[in-house]
Design an enzyme around this catalytic site. Structure first.
Site, PDB file in Angstrom:
ATOM      1  N   ASP A 209      46.714  45.381  70.173  1.00  0.00           N
ATOM      2  CA  ASP A 209      48.155  45.462  69.895  1.00  0.00           C
ATOM      3  C   ASP A 209      48.736  44.058  69.791  1.00  0.00           C
ATOM      4  OD1 ASP A 209      49.353  44.585  72.720  1.00  0.00           O
ATOM      5  OD2 ASP A 209      47.588  45.805  73.069  1.00  0.00           O
ATOM      6  N   ASP A 211      51.390  43.138  71.602  1.00  0.00           N
ATOM      7  CA  ASP A 211      52.280  43.087  72.759  1.00  0.00           C
ATOM      8  C   ASP A 211      53.672  43.572  72.325  1.00  0.00           C
ATOM      9  OD1 ASP A 211      52.311  42.654  75.526  1.00  0.00           O
ATOM     10  OD2 ASP A 211      53.419  40.798  75.259  1.00  0.00           O
TER      11      ASP A 211
HETATM   12  N1  LIG Z   1      49.762  43.710  75.437  1.00  0.00           N
HETATM   13  C1  LIG Z   1      48.978  43.754  76.501  1.00  0.00           C
HETATM   14  N2  LIG Z   1      49.358  43.154  77.654  1.00  0.00           N
HETATM   15  C2  LIG Z   1      48.544  43.193  78.735  1.00  0.00           C
HETATM   16  N3  LIG Z   1      47.372  43.825  78.771  1.00  0.00           N
HETATM   17  C3  LIG Z   1      46.968  44.444  77.650  1.00  0.00           C
HETATM   18  N4  LIG Z   1      45.845  45.145  77.390  1.00  0.00           N
HETATM   19  C4  LIG Z   1      45.924  45.562  76.125  1.00  0.00           C
HETATM   20  N5  LIG Z   1      47.078  45.145  75.542  1.00  0.00           N
HETATM   21  C5  LIG Z   1      47.739  44.447  76.485  1.00  0.00           C
END
Ligand SMILES: Nc1ncnc2[nH]cnc12
Ligand SMILES: CSC[C@H]1O[C@H](OP(=O)(O)O)[C@H](O)[C@@H]1O
Length: 292
Positions: A209, A211
């Site tokens: 992703d 975030d």
């Molecule tokens: N955006 C994110 N922040 C923290 N841990 C994660 N694990 C997977 N995506 C994450």
């Protein structure tokens, strides 16, 4: 000669390691408590491997409640020389897209609620974390990714936050501005303990992703992470299998001394050491604590 045994730690969405043959399972206990799950022993090609689900099967443990010390001690206790850590992570760059792998070479540790050392009162040790990732192991992972046609970036900084909540927009933009490439909640703690246990450690950070900083993408949530990880599981298994099939039978000395990290790290005088702590360190630090 030390036989190479490769530990594979599976993170979010990775609770099994396909391709392990001669599978055998064993619950290993440690002086630090119970690991997240039973260890699963097997082989890929001629290489011995041990798989551990970081959060346990069914994902029972949060990043803050994982017993990282028990996990690393258990792997050390059964002879693991090298750890390949599989971790889901968020990305701070458009070009590090979901589905891509990052072979990080640095951590920034911003955790504050966990035990991230085996040492303490009665036996103080300071190991170097200047280069937390074992370069030879990382090169093997890069070669495997290349050979398997898996898109990856070689190098990067993983910011390890405490969680369990994901970051606020202000935090996310701040981490991005300070130069972090990816973000997760587990890697730095594991890497520190692996270094203290003199196990070579390398992370495959799998981007799931963006975030919450990317205007054209939804803010991260668990469903998105798991969906990308499900799509990626087969790629991760291929990468690991390739790396293991090519692994040397004998443990190769680490060029930065990950496997000898305790040579110059203990500072507590022999007569001032706590015998109980010394006993607990039998697996982790036995090499330097056992009388010659
Ligand atoms: N955006 C994110 N922040 C923290 N841990 C994660 N694990 C997977 N995506 C994450
Ligand atoms: C399920 S999203 C947050 C969760 O995913 C990552 O886990 P892991 O590093 O074990 O793959 C992240 O660190 C969080 O624990």
């Amino acid at each position: 000669m030390t036989k190479a045994i490769v530990g594979v730690i599976g993170g979010s969405g990775v609770y099994h390691l396909p391709g392990l043959t001669d599978l055998r399972e064993e619950a290993v206990t440690t002086p630090w408590g119970e690991p997240s799950d039973a260890l699963r022993f097997g082989r890929i090609g001629d290489t011995e491997a041990v798989f551990l689900a970081r959060h346990g099967r069914g994902h029972r443990f949060s990043p803050s409640t994982i017993n990282y010390r028990a996990n690393i001690d258990a792997l050390k206790r059964v002879g693991v020389t090298d750890i390949i850590a599989l971790s889901a992570c968020g990305s701070f760059h458009r070009e590090l897209y979901p589905g891509m792998f990052v072979l990080i070479d640095q951590f920034e540790d911003r955790t504050y609620l966990r035990q991230s050392t085996f040492f303490g009162t009665g036996l103080v040790a300071h190991v170097s974390m200047a280069h937390p990732i074992a370069p030879r192991l990382r090169r093997r992972l890069a070669a495997a990714a290349q050979a398997e046609g898996v898109a990856f970036k070689d190098g990067g900084t993983y910011l390890c936050m405490e969680g369990p909540q994901f970051s606020s927009l202000a935090e996310s933009l701040g981490y991005q501005a300070r130069g972090a490439d990816v973000i997760g909640m587990t890697g730095a703690t594991e890497a520190k303990l692996a270094r203290e246990a003199e196990i070579c450690y390398a992370t495959v950070a799998m981007v799931t992703d963006y975030d919450c900083w990317h205007e054209e993408h939804d803010n991260v949530d668990v469903a998105a992470v798991i969906k990308v990880m499900n799509d990626n599981a087969e790629k991760a298994a291929r990468l690991v299998a390739h790396a293991l099939r090519d692994f040397p039978a004998e443990h190769e000395p680490c060029p930065i001394g990950s496997d000898r990290a305790l040579d110059y790290a203990l500072i507590t005088h022999a007569e001032a050491r706590d015998p109980e702590l010394v006993r607990k360190l039998d697996a982790v630090a036995g090499r330097v604590l056992r009388p010659a």
